[in-house]
Design an enzyme around this catalytic site. Structure first.
Site, PDB file in Angstrom:
ATOM      1  N   TYR A 144       0.851  -1.195   0.000  1.00  0.00           N
ATOM      2  CA  TYR A 144       0.000   0.000   0.000  1.00  0.00           C
ATOM      3  C   TYR A 144       0.881   1.237   0.000  1.00  0.00           C
ATOM      4  O   TYR A 144       1.832   1.327   0.787  1.00  0.00           O
ATOM      5  CB  TYR A 144      -0.884   0.002   1.251  1.00  0.00           C
ATOM      6  CG  TYR A 144      -1.816   1.180   1.353  1.00  0.00           C
ATOM      7  CD1 TYR A 144      -2.880   1.338   0.460  1.00  0.00           C
ATOM      8  CD2 TYR A 144      -1.644   2.144   2.346  1.00  0.00           C
ATOM      9  CE1 TYR A 144      -3.733   2.425   0.558  1.00  0.00           C
ATOM     10  CE2 TYR A 144      -2.508   3.240   2.449  1.00  0.00           C
ATOM     11  CZ  TYR A 144      -3.555   3.369   1.556  1.00  0.00           C
ATOM     12  OH  TYR A 144      -4.399   4.437   1.656  1.00  0.00           O
ATOM     13  N   ASP A 239       9.211   2.881   0.068  1.00  0.00           N
ATOM     14  CA  ASP A 239       8.137   3.521   0.813  1.00  0.00           C
ATOM     15  C   ASP A 239       8.341   3.144   2.278  1.00  0.00           C
ATOM     16  O   ASP A 239       7.946   2.070   2.718  1.00  0.00           O
ATOM     17  CB  ASP A 239       6.785   3.042   0.289  1.00  0.00           C
ATOM     18  CG  ASP A 239       5.627   3.589   1.114  1.00  0.00           C
ATOM     19  OD1 ASP A 239       5.897   4.280   2.127  1.00  0.00           O
ATOM     20  OD2 ASP A 239       4.461   3.325   0.757  1.00  0.00           O
ATOM     21  N   LYS A 267       3.885   8.843   9.067  1.00  0.00           N
ATOM     22  CA  LYS A 267       3.725   8.211  10.387  1.00  0.00           C
ATOM     23  C   LYS A 267       4.724   8.739  11.428  1.00  0.00           C
ATOM     24  O   LYS A 267       4.562   9.862  11.867  1.00  0.00           O
ATOM     25  CB  LYS A 267       3.705   6.696  10.224  1.00  0.00           C
ATOM     26  CG  LYS A 267       2.529   6.303   9.291  1.00  0.00           C
ATOM     27  CD  LYS A 267       2.150   4.871   9.231  1.00  0.00           C
ATOM     28  CE  LYS A 267       0.814   4.732   8.509  1.00  0.00           C
ATOM     29  NZ  LYS A 267       0.834   4.005   7.275  1.00  0.00           N
TER      30      LYS A 267
HETATM   31  C1  LIG Z   1       0.172   4.490   5.868  1.00  0.00           C
HETATM   32  C2  LIG Z   1       0.931   4.242   4.652  1.00  0.00           C
HETATM   33  C3  LIG Z   1       0.855   5.094   3.548  1.00  0.00           C
HETATM   34  C4  LIG Z   1      -0.142   6.211   3.459  1.00  0.00           C
HETATM   35  O1  LIG Z   1       0.060   7.183   4.415  1.00  0.00           O
HETATM   36  P1  LIG Z   1      -1.166   8.172   4.785  1.00  0.00           P
HETATM   37  O2  LIG Z   1      -0.552   9.119   5.770  1.00  0.00           O
HETATM   38  O3  LIG Z   1      -2.233   7.290   5.361  1.00  0.00           O
HETATM   39  O4  LIG Z   1      -1.602   8.827   3.543  1.00  0.00           O
HETATM   40  C5  LIG Z   1       1.717   4.882   2.498  1.00  0.00           C
HETATM   41  N1  LIG Z   1       2.591   3.875   2.516  1.00  0.00           N
HETATM   42  C6  LIG Z   1       2.688   3.024   3.543  1.00  0.00           C
HETATM   43  C7  LIG Z   1       3.706   1.938   3.522  1.00  0.00           C
HETATM   44  C8  LIG Z   1       1.847   3.168   4.637  1.00  0.00           C
HETATM   45  O5  LIG Z   1       1.916   2.289   5.645  1.00  0.00           O
END
Ligand SMILES: *Cc1c(COP(=O)(O)O)cnc(C)c1O
Length: 425
Positions: A144, A239, A267
């Site tokens: 994701y 990511d 995060k």
């Molecule tokens: C949470 C997450 C996102 C998206 O971040 P948001 O702040 O919810 O837009 C993207 N990549 C990874 C790996 C994530 O865990």
């Protein structure tokens, strides 16, 4: 436990907010029942609107690695707020956080702040495309990267075909530029690079996956991916929205010993306020506006409250790196405890763990990619989730999510959690 007030609040919320929530996984659709509404939280514990107390294993989906309402973060935000909440002009604290982040993470010279992980990944891909002058990207099934159009793509028939959107509203035109490979399967990536020579700008990956449960890359896969990208002139985007400042100061790059070309954050970097970021070496970052032609902007980007929370958080982690080791130890303790109980009870399971990320899968086959994660028995998961909830343990309400341990969780909490598992099966 009673959830009357939460249930009433949910009924009202659904009247005004689609599904009653502002992010779908909060709605408990995967596990059934109504979500609990939080009133407040401190350290390891959440308190809901009905007065129930829970040990929290989500930590706001990762950011709160030092526990809820961590005082240095709260105080920094309060002090900053007194001086104004937003200016739309440069402030010194943006450079302070940038300088600290760049000093902690390998292979980055410059960083640009945004407001979410979604924005970070979306902007990183635009930058990669702009820098490389190519349109296509490769992503992995089950990873994701936020909800922007390019990432909401599923496989068509066979790995070498173009992806098709998995949300209405994502156009075929966008979908055709996203190619889908399988996690831990280097051959699936090679098939795509061979079929799309000199057309691929970037490969984006969760270097340790956390959005299909916790899935660990094999050394062979992640090292091989790095070598393949270098050989093919493709940018490798890590990511690290989940793993950044969680697996260690230097995130997954450091933990795995693999260098990325562009890194995305979110995060933890915001300490619980809305912050995302993307970073790279200077020659790539200099392609961004206003220095370069790749456009990217944000009214609230680098917001002083958000920067002050991020700065307090990263400062604490930078000064106390033993937190990462102690979190990993606690996570291993939890792993061993749950494993022992489930084995004793004869429940088929796999537990995946890396640092302070862990997930329990109810299957007897190793979970190494999206399809093996999808084989977990969801009825057992639901029973487990609700059983834990009713004993005051808040786990992610979906089998496809990792738990995130936070430093405020103590060994007594872990023992209570393990004891709770015992009573369910
Ligand atoms: C949470 C997450 C996102 C998206 O971040 P948001 O702040 O919810 O837009 C993207 N990549 C990874 C790996 C994530 O865990």
């Amino acid at each position: 436990m009673k959830y009357q007030r939460s249930s009433a609040l949910f009924v009202e919320a659904k009247q005004y907010i689609p599904g009653g929530v502002n992010s779908p996984v909060r709605a408990f659709k995967a596990v059934g029942g109504d979500p609990i509404f939080v009133k407040e939280a401190k350290g390891a514990y959440l308190y809901d609107e009905d007065g129930n107390k829970f040990i929290d294993y989500i930590a706001s989906w990762g950011p709160l690695i030092l526990g809820h309402a961590y005082e240095p973060v709260i105080n920094a935000v309060i002090e900053k707020a007194k001086k104004g909440t937003s200016f739309g002009m440069p402030t010194e604290i943006e450079t302070q956080l940038a300088k600290l982040a760049v000093s902690m993470v390998p292979n980055i010279d410059k960083i640009r702040f945004v407001n979410s992980g979604t924005e970070a990944c979306m902007s990183a891909v635009r930058l990669a495309r702009g820098y490389a002058g190519k349109d296509k990207i490769i992503k992995f099934s089950g990873c994701y990267h936020g909800h922007s159009d390019s990432f909401l793509i599923q496989a068509g028939s066979g790995a070498v075909t173009f992806g098709s959107p998995n949300s209405p509203g994502v156009t075929q035109g966008t979908a055709k530029d996203t190619l889908l490979a399988n996690y831990n399967d280097l051959e699936s990536v090679k098939a795509l690079t061979n079929a799309n020579k000199n057309e691929i700008a970037a490969v984006i990956i969760e270097p340790v996956a956390g959005n299909m449960g916790c899935i660990i890359p094999t050394d062979e896969f992640i090292q091989g991916l790095r070598e393949l990208c270098t050989a093919e002139g493709i940018l490798l985007i890590f990511d690290e929205v989940m793993t950044g400042f969680r697996l260690g100061k230097g995130g997954a790059q450091e933990a795995l010993g693999v260098a990325a070309d562009i890194v995305c954050f979110g995060k933890v970097i915001g300490g619980g306020l809305p912050v995302g970021a993307f970073a790279s070496r200077a020659d790539i970052m200099n392609q961004l506006a206003p220095d370069g032609p790749v456009y990217q902007a944000g009214t609230l980007s680098g917001n002083p409250l958000a920067m002050s929370a991020g700065l307090a958080m990263l400062t604490a982690l930078n000064n106390n790196p033993e937190i990462f080791t102690s979190l990993a130890k606690k996570t291993k303790y939890l792993h061993n405890g749950i494993d022992e109980v489930l084995t004793e009870k004869g429940i088929a399971h796999q537990i995946n763990r890396f640092g302070s990320m862990i997930s329990v899968h109810f299957t007897d086959k190793p979970v190494v990619d999206f399809s093996s994660a999808a084989e977990g028995d969801n009825d057992t998961f639901k029973k487990y989730f609700h059983g834990m909830l009713n004993q005051g343990v808040y786990l992610p309400p979906s089998a496809f999510e990792s738990y995130f341990l936070n430093d405020a969780i103590g060994y007594d909490d872990l023992d209570r959690t393990i004891a709770a598992v015992k009573t369910i099966f």
